[in-house]
Design a protein around this motif. Structure first.
Motif, PDB file in Angstrom:
ATOM      1  N   VAL A  78       8.254  12.004  -0.441  1.00 49.87           N
ATOM      2  CA  VAL A  78       6.958  11.609  -0.989  1.00 49.87           C
ATOM      3  C   VAL A  78       6.498  10.304  -0.336  1.00 49.87           C
ATOM      4  O   VAL A  78       7.276   9.360  -0.204  1.00 49.87           O
ATOM      5  N   LEU A  79       5.225  10.275   0.051  1.00 48.64           N
ATOM      6  CA  LEU A  79       4.591   9.063   0.570  1.00 48.64           C
ATOM      7  C   LEU A  79       3.290   8.860  -0.207  1.00 48.64           C
ATOM      8  O   LEU A  79       2.238   9.374   0.168  1.00 48.64           O
ATOM      9  N   PRO A  80       3.359   8.114  -1.317  1.00 46.01           N
ATOM     10  CA  PRO A  80       2.206   7.981  -2.222  1.00 46.01           C
ATOM     11  C   PRO A  80       1.293   6.793  -1.910  1.00 46.01           C
ATOM     12  O   PRO A  80       0.870   6.070  -2.809  1.00 46.01           O
ATOM     13  N   SER A  81       0.984   6.576  -0.662  1.00 51.58           N
ATOM     14  CA  SER A  81       0.195   5.410  -0.244  1.00 51.58           C
ATOM     15  C   SER A  81      -1.141   5.345  -0.981  1.00 51.58           C
ATOM     16  O   SER A  81      -1.713   6.373  -1.344  1.00 51.58           O
ATOM     17  N   VAL A  82      -1.631   4.107  -1.146  1.00 47.54           N
ATOM     18  CA  VAL A  82      -2.834   3.912  -1.950  1.00 47.54           C
ATOM     19  C   VAL A  82      -4.039   3.420  -1.152  1.00 47.54           C
ATOM     20  O   VAL A  82      -5.147   3.369  -1.689  1.00 47.54           O
ATOM     21  N   THR A  83      -3.837   3.036   0.109  1.00 45.41           N
ATOM     22  CA  THR A  83      -4.963   2.576   0.928  1.00 45.41           C
ATOM     23  C   THR A  83      -4.840   3.138   2.341  1.00 45.41           C
ATOM     24  O   THR A  83      -3.804   3.676   2.724  1.00 45.41           O
ATOM     25  N   MET A  84      -5.892   2.939   3.130  1.00 46.61           N
ATOM     26  CA  MET A  84      -5.865   3.384   4.515  1.00 46.61           C
ATOM     27  C   MET A  84      -4.992   2.477   5.377  1.00 46.61           C
ATOM     28  O   MET A  84      -4.910   2.668   6.591  1.00 46.61           O
TER      29      MET A  84
ATOM     30  N   SER B 147       5.074   8.153 -11.816  1.00 48.53           N
ATOM     31  CA  SER B 147       5.012   9.614 -11.799  1.00 48.53           C
ATOM     32  C   SER B 147       6.378  10.218 -12.075  1.00 48.53           C
ATOM     33  O   SER B 147       6.505  11.164 -12.858  1.00 48.53           O
ATOM     34  N   PHE B 148       7.389   9.659 -11.444  1.00 43.61           N
ATOM     35  CA  PHE B 148       8.742  10.184 -11.634  1.00 43.61           C
ATOM     36  C   PHE B 148       9.190  10.027 -13.085  1.00 43.61           C
ATOM     37  O   PHE B 148       9.928  10.867 -13.604  1.00 43.61           O
ATOM     38  N   ALA B 149       8.719   8.997 -13.759  1.00 42.60           N
ATOM     39  CA  ALA B 149       9.062   8.792 -15.168  1.00 42.60           C
ATOM     40  C   ALA B 149       8.544   9.930 -16.050  1.00 42.60           C
ATOM     41  O   ALA B 149       9.089  10.193 -17.123  1.00 42.60           O
ATOM     42  N   GLN B 150       7.516  10.618 -15.600  1.00 40.81           N
ATOM     43  CA  GLN B 150       6.969  11.741 -16.366  1.00 40.81           C
ATOM     44  C   GLN B 150       7.770  13.031 -16.165  1.00 40.81           C
ATOM     45  O   GLN B 150       7.564  14.009 -16.879  1.00 40.81           O
TER      46      GLN B 150
ATOM     47  N   PHE C 249       0.806  -1.230   0.000  1.00 43.51           N
ATOM     48  CA  PHE C 249       0.000   0.000   0.000  1.00 43.51           C
ATOM     49  C   PHE C 249       0.834   1.272   0.000  1.00 43.51           C
ATOM     50  O   PHE C 249       0.288   2.363  -0.114  1.00 43.51           O
ATOM     51  N   LYS C 250       2.142   1.165   0.101  1.00 45.42           N
ATOM     52  CA  LYS C 250       3.002   2.357   0.121  1.00 45.42           C
ATOM     53  C   LYS C 250       2.973   3.102  -1.212  1.00 45.42           C
ATOM     54  O   LYS C 250       3.312   4.267  -1.276  1.00 45.42           O
ATOM     55  N   GLY C 251       2.581   2.429  -2.285  1.00 44.15           N
ATOM     56  CA  GLY C 251       2.385   3.101  -3.570  1.00 44.15           C
ATOM     57  C   GLY C 251       3.644   3.437  -4.340  1.00 44.15           C
ATOM     58  O   GLY C 251       3.638   4.320  -5.194  1.00 44.15           O
ATOM     59  N   ILE C 252       4.720   2.725  -4.087  1.00 46.76           N
ATOM     60  CA  ILE C 252       5.979   3.031  -4.772  1.00 46.76           C
ATOM     61  C   ILE C 252       5.860   2.885  -6.286  1.00 46.76           C
ATOM     62  O   ILE C 252       6.477   3.640  -7.034  1.00 46.76           O
ATOM     63  N   ASP C 253       5.025   1.967  -6.754  1.00 52.24           N
ATOM     64  CA  ASP C 253       4.858   1.823  -8.205  1.00 52.24           C
ATOM     65  C   ASP C 253       4.260   3.091  -8.813  1.00 52.24           C
ATOM     66  O   ASP C 253       4.628   3.498  -9.916  1.00 52.24           O
ATOM     67  N   TYR C 254       3.361   3.753  -8.091  1.00 55.94           N
ATOM     68  CA  TYR C 254       2.794   5.018  -8.589  1.00 55.94           C
ATOM     69  C   TYR C 254       3.843   6.120  -8.573  1.00 55.94           C
ATOM     70  O   TYR C 254       3.894   6.956  -9.481  1.00 55.94           O
TER      71      TYR C 254
END
Length: 183
Positions: free
Chosen positions: A83-89, A25-28, A16-21
């Motif tokens: 950055v902390l791009p978490s995706v869930t609670m 994002s960083f690729a953009q 849920f930490k969202g590192i893939d997002y």
């Protein structure tokens, strides 16, 4: 170099930490002077490294593995933003945000209930919609391009940590709560 920092476990339990997002994002962000440092380790580290290669950002993305508690403040000090791009609670609070703010760094985090208590959107950092790569990219880019905003957010974050999260303040609040229970 402008440094974006992520600190967190890279294992299945912390998906849920969202590192893939963050990687997408960083690729953009095409700025060759921008780099991403990923601090943490776990069974998903290799897959995240492979994703950075497939996104053609492996030359600007550095996976440090686990970092000792003594060395971690050095990473916060060297960074421009965290950055902390978490995706869930599953992300209930985001201690890494408080750590970054204690070091005077602006933060970007997902707009989740626990995290919202730490980040004051537009004051000490930005909140972004979970799983929204475009929003995350825009906020990272904005902070990388605006030194004065980064500095202002960093100072505001440091002030908040001193006022709300210092051990002295936590002790006072705990004592107040205990006294309220006894009365």
């Amino acid at each position: 170099k402008k440094i974006v920092l992520f600190v967190g476990a890279l294992d299945s339990a912390h998906y849920f930490k969202g590192i893939d997002y963050l990687l997408r994002s960083f690729a953009q962000i095409r700025d060759e002077d921008a780099c991403l440092i990923v601090v943490g380790d776990g069974d998903l580290r290799q897959s995240y490294m492979e994703l950075s290669q497939s996104l053609n950002i492996s030359d600007r993305t550095f996976f440090t593995g686990r970092v000792s508690d003594d060395d971690l403040p050095k990473y916060y000090a060297a960074t421009d933003l965290a950055v902390l791009p978490s995706v869930t609670m599953g992300e209930a609070f985001g201690l890494v945000l408080v750590e970054a703010m204690a070091c005077g760094k602006p933060v970007i985090a997902s707009n989740l209930p626990g995290v919202r208590t730490v980040v004051d959107d537009g004051v000490n950092g930005f909140l972004v919609k979970p799983r929204d790569c475009n929003d995350l990219t825009a906020k990272i880019r904005y902070l990388l391009e605006n030194d004065e905003v980064r500095e202002s957010f960093g100072k505001a974050g440091r002030k908040k940590v001193e006022e709300k999260y210092s051990w002295g303040k936590i002790g006072e609040e705990l004592e107040r709560l205990y006294n309220g229970l006894v009365d």
